[in-house]
Write an enzyme that holds these catalytic residues in place. Sequence first.
Site, PDB file in Angstrom:
ATOM      1  N   LYS A   1       0.851  -1.066  -0.069  1.00 42.98           N
ATOM      2  CA  LYS A   1      -0.056  -0.059  -0.084  1.00 42.98           C
ATOM      3  C   LYS A   1       0.742   1.368   0.167  1.00 42.98           C
ATOM      4  O   LYS A   1       1.702   1.617   0.897  1.00 42.98           O
ATOM      5  CB  LYS A   1      -0.984  -0.008   1.230  1.00 42.98           C
ATOM      6  CG  LYS A   1      -1.765   1.301   1.186  1.00 42.98           C
ATOM      7  CD  LYS A   1      -3.136   1.284   2.255  1.00 42.98           C
ATOM      8  CE  LYS A   1      -2.591   2.070   3.551  1.00 42.98           C
ATOM      9  NZ  LYS A   1      -2.919   3.209   3.559  1.00 42.98           N
TER      10      LYS A   1
ATOM     11  N   ALA B   1      -8.964   5.899   5.483  1.00 39.73           N
ATOM     12  CA  ALA B   1      -8.500   7.017   6.232  1.00 39.73           C
ATOM     13  C   ALA B   1      -9.929   7.703   6.493  1.00 39.73           C
ATOM     14  O   ALA B   1     -10.701   8.437   5.501  1.00 39.73           O
ATOM     15  CB  ALA B   1      -7.630   7.990   5.668  1.00 39.73           C
ATOM     16  N   GLY B   2     -10.203   8.164   7.913  1.00 40.63           N
ATOM     17  CA  GLY B   2     -11.296   9.265   7.962  1.00 40.63           C
ATOM     18  C   GLY B   2     -12.434   8.652   8.444  1.00 40.63           C
ATOM     19  O   GLY B   2     -13.169   9.428   9.246  1.00 40.63           O
TER      20      GLY B   2
END
EC number: 2.8.1.10
Lengths: 265, 265, 265, 265
Positions: C107, C194-195
């Site tokens: 990644k 993410a988030g």
Amino acid sequence: MPNEMQTPDTFSIAGRDYHSRLLVGTGKYRDMDETARAIEASGAQIVTVAVRRTNLGQTPGEPNILDVLSPDRYTILPNTAGCYDAESAVRTCRLARELLDGRSLVKLEVLGDEKTLFPDVLATLKAAEELVKDGFQVMVYTNDDPIVARQLEEIGCIAVMPLAAPIGSGLGIRNPLNIRTIVENARVPILVDAGVGTASDAAVAMELGCDGVLMNTAIAAARDPVLMASAMRKAVEAGREAYRAGRMAPKRFASASSPIEGLFF
Amino acid sequence: MPNEMQTPDTFSIAGRDYHSRLLVGTGKYRDMDETARAIEASGAQIVTVAVRRTNLGQTPGEPNILDVLSPDRYTILPNTAGCYDAESAVRTCRLARELLDGRSLVKLEVLGDEKTLFPDVLATLKAAEELVKDGFQVMVYTNDDPIVARQLEEIGCIAVMPLAAPIGSGLGIRNPLNIRTIVENARVPILVDAGVGTASDAAVAMELGCDGVLMNTAIAAARDPVLMASAMRKAVEAGREAYRAGRMAPKRFASASSPIEGLFF
Amino acid sequence: MPNEMQTPDTFSIAGRDYHSRLLVGTGKYRDMDETARAIEASGAQIVTVAVRRTNLGQTPGEPNILDVLSPDRYTILPNTAGCYDAESAVRTCRLARELLDGRSLVKLEVLGDEKTLFPDVLATLKAAEELVKDGFQVMVYTNDDPIVARQLEEIGCIAVMPLAAPIGSGLGIRNPLNIRTIVENARVPILVDAGVGTASDAAVAMELGCDGVLMNTAIAAARDPVLMASAMRKAVEAGREAYRAGRMAPKRFASASSPIEGLFF
Amino acid sequence: MPNEMQTPDTFSIAGRDYHSRLLVGTGKYRDMDETARAIEASGAQIVTVAVRRTNLGQTPGEPNILDVLSPDRYTILPNTAGCYDAESAVRTCRLARELLDGRSLVKLEVLGDEKTLFPDVLATLKAAEELVKDGFQVMVYTNDDPIVARQLEEIGCIAVMPLAAPIGSGLGIRNPLNIRTIVENARVPILVDAGVGTASDAAVAMELGCDGVLMNTAIAAARDPVLMASAMRKAVEAGREAYRAGRMAPKRFASASSPIEGLFF
């Protein structure tokens, strides 16, 4: 110039036409001078005054708000802020009528509790009914429930004033669809009352089709209340003009064939 | 009057000060007359023109937009709408400079595809670099990515113009936190470009701290473009004043002890 | 049972099928034991490991994460967290390949700054190109720009991983329309990375049509990480099933004739 | 395993404990078989039935819903859907009690109009009072007004069921702050009733701290109702676990010092 810009765009309360759609309160300012300058900058023609917190003459010898806000210039709208039951709200309206030479225009609010300041709509309906029977012209603060709004209109209230968000919260319009539904169903003016925090909130209220917006804290608690009052004046005008101008249909992309194609999934 | 209302509140582009923070385009109007009246009502001082779609003199004998929008009165901002690669965007800017007597102010946009009209930021960075080297003063359309915005500033662009939403969508500011972050990091003017749909959207952009807003479809595709132009003028002023006035802190309730207590769960 | 419930609903990464669509990280847990129990409860089959922060064998004698997370059971996905330029990201991937017996699945993340942790998409595109040429199978962290997503796919990345919101913010999906557009255009798996802050955020990501969700802080920083891991597992399954089941069309009222009548004003 | 995962997490209605927090209706399915399969997949233990639209035995010789939904297995919750005044709602509850062998658990709804299906809270309060006096155990559908919710609790309702959005709209939770306030003030179970459209909506309701969610159209009007029922089951469990697990505090960035720094401007 298009027709819309030539026609005077006014709304009517108790038989009088107003060009300003921004209504303001008098609480929370630093002093009387700041109050006066902010109200001046707001362009408001209707100013609401909390009868239980402000001297309209009931305390002789103290400064009287009417010396600053002349009833010749402004429509003074006495309100029942601080009332938590129907009886005290009705009593407060009667006191206001006496102090204001028999003028019967009032803003009714009956609150449900001190923490949230949400209205108690059951007590509000009861007080509204009594006030209308007693000859008052009642503008009424309520929640954003379209059925309650209709019932207040049926009782004979001359304007219905749903909240945007809790009083003094500055959270803006929490449920635009409800406000929109109230507007669509109404035959009396609908004014958003309470919860506006900044200029765009006021514009949104007007874009939803409301006839006006009432606010106090958003102006008084800004860092520069006078400048914020000017901002709010322009925001209300901007939102009103945008509503009348008919906004473009939103689309995911300019190339989309349907106006709202795919906005929900 | 507070200081804020006395100080002229202008912003500067390429060494010139502007009091109007609303920039407009010329596309999609019914005719030249409506274009002129809408731009007049908007109060705009900077008008952007798509070089590939509008005659700035490159087609002699045809109506020239500069006959309607005098460069003496307006700052004409040629843009590269319709360019899908860096080379054609650079070429278009050079053509504009010739047509506009060597003026080097341009709005760069390099689009990624015809469906979404999202910018191609890779090609945009490349074109911006070349244009800056070639002496252009580049205002640049981009996505709402704070890192890309910073890179465009570092290259030497004189203004960064993140999208609110896709061009022509009217969806308003999809990601206010990103716009806010771009504003906080910037040392050049930040102007929201594309995606505004109605007056409150423009107010929100200004409340986020942007220096200005550029729009075209939101005005031109309204039912009454001239009235909408007036609405947008007031909304931009309202949002700017609200930003300068310093809005109240939002709270769940007036009685809450902390400004944003409990807004997330 | 409908067909949808009988067909195994898997997605494929680098030639291997996975039934779990929840990918998790290993950072920020109290200890190795909590890490292991949370990952167990999440049902994840792919676990991402920050090569620059975690011992995969590069520091002999220290505890090795592979002793807790057996590569026989989990697909170990080394990531380049903490890299702020293309070169160090590429170098980190090469180190990971060595430590993991030549496995080429990585990644890639190249960050733009330490404050926001937004990706640097320019550097990311550059690193992705180099890694693909060098034979890596690249899953790539990016912003939510549909054009950048397409370019990463064209370079040869095997999965594109747009952010929901800044890393470690827990703000949920800031721009669902962008994520939706990325999904609609893609021919490789799209995973929100993410988030995400809570279970409903993960469900929303899946309802938008994403193939999976990667998270770390939302689980590790919950009061009870193991219970939150279970919540996330169910939320991802719920969102996926809702997507496959085809949600009802939203309407203002049950009585409305058009699905989205009046949702914008 | 943490304590939270070992303790059975149930809630109680009328003296009986339930582990499923998803309550479902029986309307709008293609046929009895689909109804039964969807309810099975939902895991619901409480099923609500519209007395005025469904045969509970009042029309002998017709198919009886109790043949499909055995009262031995499910708690049958008769509701007053279709009632527009207090009297007919009370009468409908009495009929239900007779048909269900004297069981006194009912869901009261008194609607304000046929277009919006919003509740008439004034009539609801009146009917609730009468039903409680008559020995019913009243679960009550209402708007999202915290003061009305408290009044319904004070009257003696055993559960308060605020709407997320209009019945049959699928718009999700329009005003999460109101639902949150209702939950914080309540000493009886709060269940979101009406307006859920997809799985994430149900998860949000539970993350706000509700004790349960009731829905019908979101399942029955999905393309695949049985799969959507499974999605809703998992979403309710996910939202509940996330609530109990204690979500991370949202922040603008991982590097932010304060949890909600700068989320409003």
